[in-house]
Scaffold this motif. Structure first.
Motif, mmCIF file in Angstrom:
data_model
loop_
_atom_site.group_PDB
_atom_site.id
_atom_site.type_symbol
_atom_site.label_atom_id
_atom_site.label_comp_id
_atom_site.label_asym_id
_atom_site.label_seq_id
_atom_site.Cartn_x
_atom_site.Cartn_y
_atom_site.Cartn_z
ATOM 1 N N ARG A 51 0.783 -1.229 -0.169
ATOM 2 C CA ARG A 51 -0.080 0.131 -0.065
ATOM 3 C C ARG A 51 0.805 1.327 0.087
ATOM 4 O O ARG A 51 0.529 2.229 -0.852
ATOM 5 N N ARG A 90 2.364 0.763 -4.310
ATOM 6 C CA ARG A 90 1.000 1.177 -4.847
ATOM 7 C C ARG A 90 1.357 2.766 -5.396
ATOM 8 O O ARG A 90 0.863 3.092 -6.502
ATOM 9 N N ARG A 135 2.770 2.994 -8.763
ATOM 10 C CA ARG A 135 1.986 1.926 -10.067
ATOM 11 C C ARG A 135 2.338 2.308 -11.287
ATOM 12 O O ARG A 135 2.679 1.269 -12.364
ATOM 13 N N SER A 190 -9.364 -4.738 -15.000
ATOM 14 C CA SER A 190 -9.995 -3.420 -14.137
ATOM 15 C C SER A 190 -11.304 -3.081 -14.893
ATOM 16 O O SER A 190 -12.320 -2.691 -14.241
ATOM 17 N N ASP A 217 -11.427 -5.450 -8.882
ATOM 18 C CA ASP A 217 -10.722 -4.281 -8.189
ATOM 19 C C ASP A 217 -9.448 -4.424 -8.111
ATOM 20 O O ASP A 217 -8.888 -5.426 -7.201
ATOM 21 N N THR A 218 -8.583 -4.287 -8.996
ATOM 22 C CA THR A 218 -7.224 -4.815 -9.125
ATOM 23 C C THR A 218 -6.350 -4.450 -7.951
ATOM 24 O O THR A 218 -5.629 -5.270 -7.532
ATOM 25 N N ASN A 219 -6.514 -3.147 -7.204
ATOM 26 C CA ASN A 219 -5.893 -2.900 -6.175
ATOM 27 C C ASN A 219 -6.238 -4.187 -5.013
ATOM 28 O O ASN A 219 -5.015 -4.356 -4.379
ATOM 29 N N ARG A 220 -7.368 -4.372 -4.779
ATOM 30 C CA ARG A 220 -7.643 -5.179 -3.839
ATOM 31 C C ARG A 220 -6.914 -6.841 -4.138
ATOM 32 O O ARG A 220 -6.469 -7.236 -3.255
#
Lengths: 305, 412
Positions: A93, A97, A100, A192, A197-200
């Protein structure tokens, strides 16, 4: 008989490498990033295990040669895996992130920075001294003859490692979140757009890889009960080689690579060349990159994460 | 999900360059071999020092500034921290009673992170920036060997409390030590194995990335070959290794009576656990590199009954030792290990030499240290011989519970 013993030694060591290599390979799969902090997550797992052992009294019991209750052992594993998963997610995170969209080299350097932060932060937090680790699994031999002995610890390590690896394979191939991971791995933008939810999913991948590394950390610390904040450096590098060897981004490849590293290393040492252990590991890495850059299973296996 | 048959060229490059980069990174953890070759003469080793070492400026400090370089962090951190505690306690005692030349002793400590390659930088800093009168350190022989040529060139007396490898003081006439050397320690353990334990067959497990361990192995073998005993296995490992199964499996197949492990406490406890698990029940033997409370914490049950030679026994009834152990425990809460005790003695020997030198003059202090005779320390009666080594007895301890129990003393 000596050969059989060395085989058991190699299999145990290889299982540990395989567990760690899985984390490298999964993160590479979703982010195309070599997460150099991964070896240090392994170290962190061992230390969280140690602190949980101290809290639950397992450490004191072990120092007084009293058997540790299986309940405490399981609790220690869970704590280490959850704790490391959390740290893995935090690292993702706050360190990866924000980068990215940045060039991959930037992220790579950041990964090395995070790794050093954990190593030297670990020296400040836990002291740089090596520390003992409790015997969470009773010290007894399942097989004992003149030339060969198989300890319960070795059996548990190999068994647990394979159980975790099979579980991971099922998770990736049979579940919804696994399908999402594969989708992100294939094409993050498209995934995406399809509502993932790609971040998740990326955070989940880090958590999963970190939890496996923590399990490896605790297992290995029971096997080789001396832990220190720099313990992840060498093991992490060897597991990284294992992941590349098997085909980075490829889950069965990481397992094959890890086991091969275990065998290569044990063979090197058994041949009386212990000081060339790392030379052999990196020699293999360079050879693989030259001869077969996609790794052993990189070409033929279609599934990857 | 489709795995590309080949990674794109870009990532091939990235991976390869990453591999090279990692190789360079892991070079930081390279084996601690400061010098190779057994008969490094004084001249040779000095020549290996950085060329930019100038003679130190004449001493002008108001206090007597002594530089201690040690491993306060890193893999052998207890070496440095124990050493610093022993030294600081000695300095405080001396200052309270009245330091030599009516000045105060002042300790400046620099950490080398247990890394040989960091030693030259911290030693140069102590000499050039702090302008120290003399140097104390190191414990690890590899690191003392990295510092000695610099101290010798700069003309700053250096007293290593605990580096037992003979090469250290061969560097030059400014380099001293306050401990016995490995030929003696190797002899003690070989004799002990043959005569006290009646061993016939010995297996040896050496840390080949460590000058200390290699030296001790060599001298053990020299002495052992004079007896009718046999060496049935010689295996090796490198500092920071965690897995010793392969070596121990080979040792087991050779069926020795005793196993000599001349390494550091950082690995020995781990080796003991793995040896016992493989069913090796033979006694383990080692040297003073074992002497740390961590040995018992890591080794636990497995290290019980092992023997090691060291510099002193904290259980000694000698009133000097009793007082030292009591004061140390009161101040730091732990029983002083050999590092602390020998460093304490080294500090006193240096202070004594400064007093006899009569001036803060480095050459005079060097001559005064060289002239030390029958100094009564907590680790025994110490004299400095013509090779600038200490002549003093060794003790053999047996691990019982969380301490080493006194077995015997061996005089030089």
């Amino acid at each position: 008989m000596e050969f059989l013993q060395q085989f058991a030694n190699a299999l145990t060591q290889g299982s540990i490498y395989a567990l760690i290599a899985l984390g490298y390979t999964m993160v590479y799969g979703v982010l195309r990033l070599i997460n150099f902090a991964h070896g240090d997550i392994y170290m962190l797992g061992a230390f969280i295990g140690l602190f949980t052992a101290k809290l639950t009294g397992a450490f004191a019991a072990s120092q007084n040669s009293v058997a540790v209750s299986p309940f405490a052992t399981i609790l220690i594993f869970i704590a280490a895996m959850l704790g490391s998963a959390l740290v893995g997610m935090l690292i993702e995170r706050f360190a990866y992130r924000p980068l990215r969209g940045a060039p991959r080299l930037t992220v790579l350097i950041t990964a090395i920075g995070v790794s050093m932060l954990l190593e030297y932060g670990g020296q400040m937090a836990f002291s740089p001294d090596p520390q003992g680790f409790p015997a969470l699994i009773p010290e007894r031999n399942l097989v004992e003859s003149d030339g060969f002995s198989l300890s319960l610890v070795q059996f548990v390590i190999v068994g647990a490692a394979f159980a975790l690896m099979i579980g991971l394979q099922l998770l990736v191939n049979k579940t919804k979140v696994g399908r999402a991971m594969r989708a992100v791995s294939l094409d993050r933008a498209a995934a995406s757009l399809m509502g993932i939810d790609t971040n998740r999913i990326i955070a989940f991948t880090f958590a999963l890889g970190s939890a496996l590394a923590a399990a490896a950390g605790v297992l290995n610390s029971i096997y080789q009960p001396s832990i220190d904040p720099l313990m992840g450096v060498n093991v992490g590098l060897r597991a990284f080689v294992a992941a590349v060897l098997g085909g980075i981004g490829n889950i069965p490849g990481a397992v094959v690579g890890g086991l091969l590293m275990g065998f290569a290393e044990t063979a090197t040492v058994a041949a009386g060349l212990s000081q060339y252990r790392d030379a052999v590991a990196f020699g293999i890495l360079i050879l693989v990159l030259i001869v077969r850059p996609a790794g052993i299973l990189g070409r033929s296996v279609a599934e990857k994460v | 999900m489709h795995q590309p048959a080949q990674l794109p060229l870009f990532s091939r490059f990235t991976l390869l360059s990453t591999a090279v980069f990692i190789g360079a990174l892991s070079g930081c953890k390279a084996p601690e071999t400061a010098s190779t070759g057994n008969a490094a003469t004084a001249g040779n080793t000095v020549a290996a020092a950085p060329a930019n070492v100038a003679p130190a400026k004449p001493y002008t400090g108001e206090n007597l500034v002594i530089g201690l370089y040690g491993s306060l962090t890193g893999s052998t951190a207890t070496f440095g921290t124990s050493s610093q505690k022993g030294t600081q306690m000695a300095f405080d005692e001396i200052n309270a009673k009245g330091a030599p030349l009516d000045k105060k002793l002042q300790l400046v400590t620099e950490d080398n992170g247990s890394k040989t390659e960091q030693v030259p930088a911290v030693v140069l800093k102590l000499i050039n920036q702090n302008n120290v009168l003399a140097l104390l350190g190191e414990v690890a022989s590899s690191r003392s060997l990295a510092a000695a040529p610099i101290a010798q060139r700069a003309g700053v007396p250096m007293v290593s409390p605990l580096s037992t490898n003979p090469k250290v003081t061969q560097v030059g006439d400014y380099i001293f030590r306050t401990c016995f050397i490995d030929p003696f320690q190797g002899k003690v353990m070989a004799k002990f194995a043959r005569e006290n334990l009646k061993a016939q067959k010995v297996a040896i497990l050496t840390d080949v990335a460590n000058d200390y361990s290699k030296g001790l192995t060599q001298f053990f073998i020299e002495e052992w070959n004079k007896t009718d005993g046999k060496i049935v296995a010689r295996e090796s490992y490198s500092q920071d290794d965690k897995d010793f199964q392969a070596q121990l499996t080979k040792i087991k197949a050779s069926n020795p009576d005793v196993i000599f492990v001349p390494g550091y406490y950082t690995e020995v406890g781990n080796i003991a656990v793995q040896a016992r698990r493989l069913g090796l029940k033979q006694p383990l033997l080692g040297g003073d590199g074992w002497d740390s409370p961590k040995l018992y914490e890591i080794g636990g049950k497995a290290i019980q009954g092992a023997y090691f030679s060291t510099h002193y026994s904290p259980q000694s009834k000698d009133p000097k030792v009793v007082k030292f152990v009591g004061d140390f425990k009161k101040r730091f809460g732990t029983i002083p290990d050999a590092n602390a005790a020998v460093s304490y003695d080294a500090a006193y020997i240096l202070s004594d030499a400064i007093k006899r030198a009569g001036a803060p003059d480095r050459a005079k202090i060097r001559d005064a240290i060289a002239a030390t005779k029958n100094f009564q320390g907590v680790t025994g009666t110490i004299s400095i011989d013509k090779d600038r080594n200490a002549v003093k007895p060794a003790v053999v301890l047996k691990v019982q519970g969380n301490e080493g129990v006194y077995v015997t003393t061996v005089k030089p």
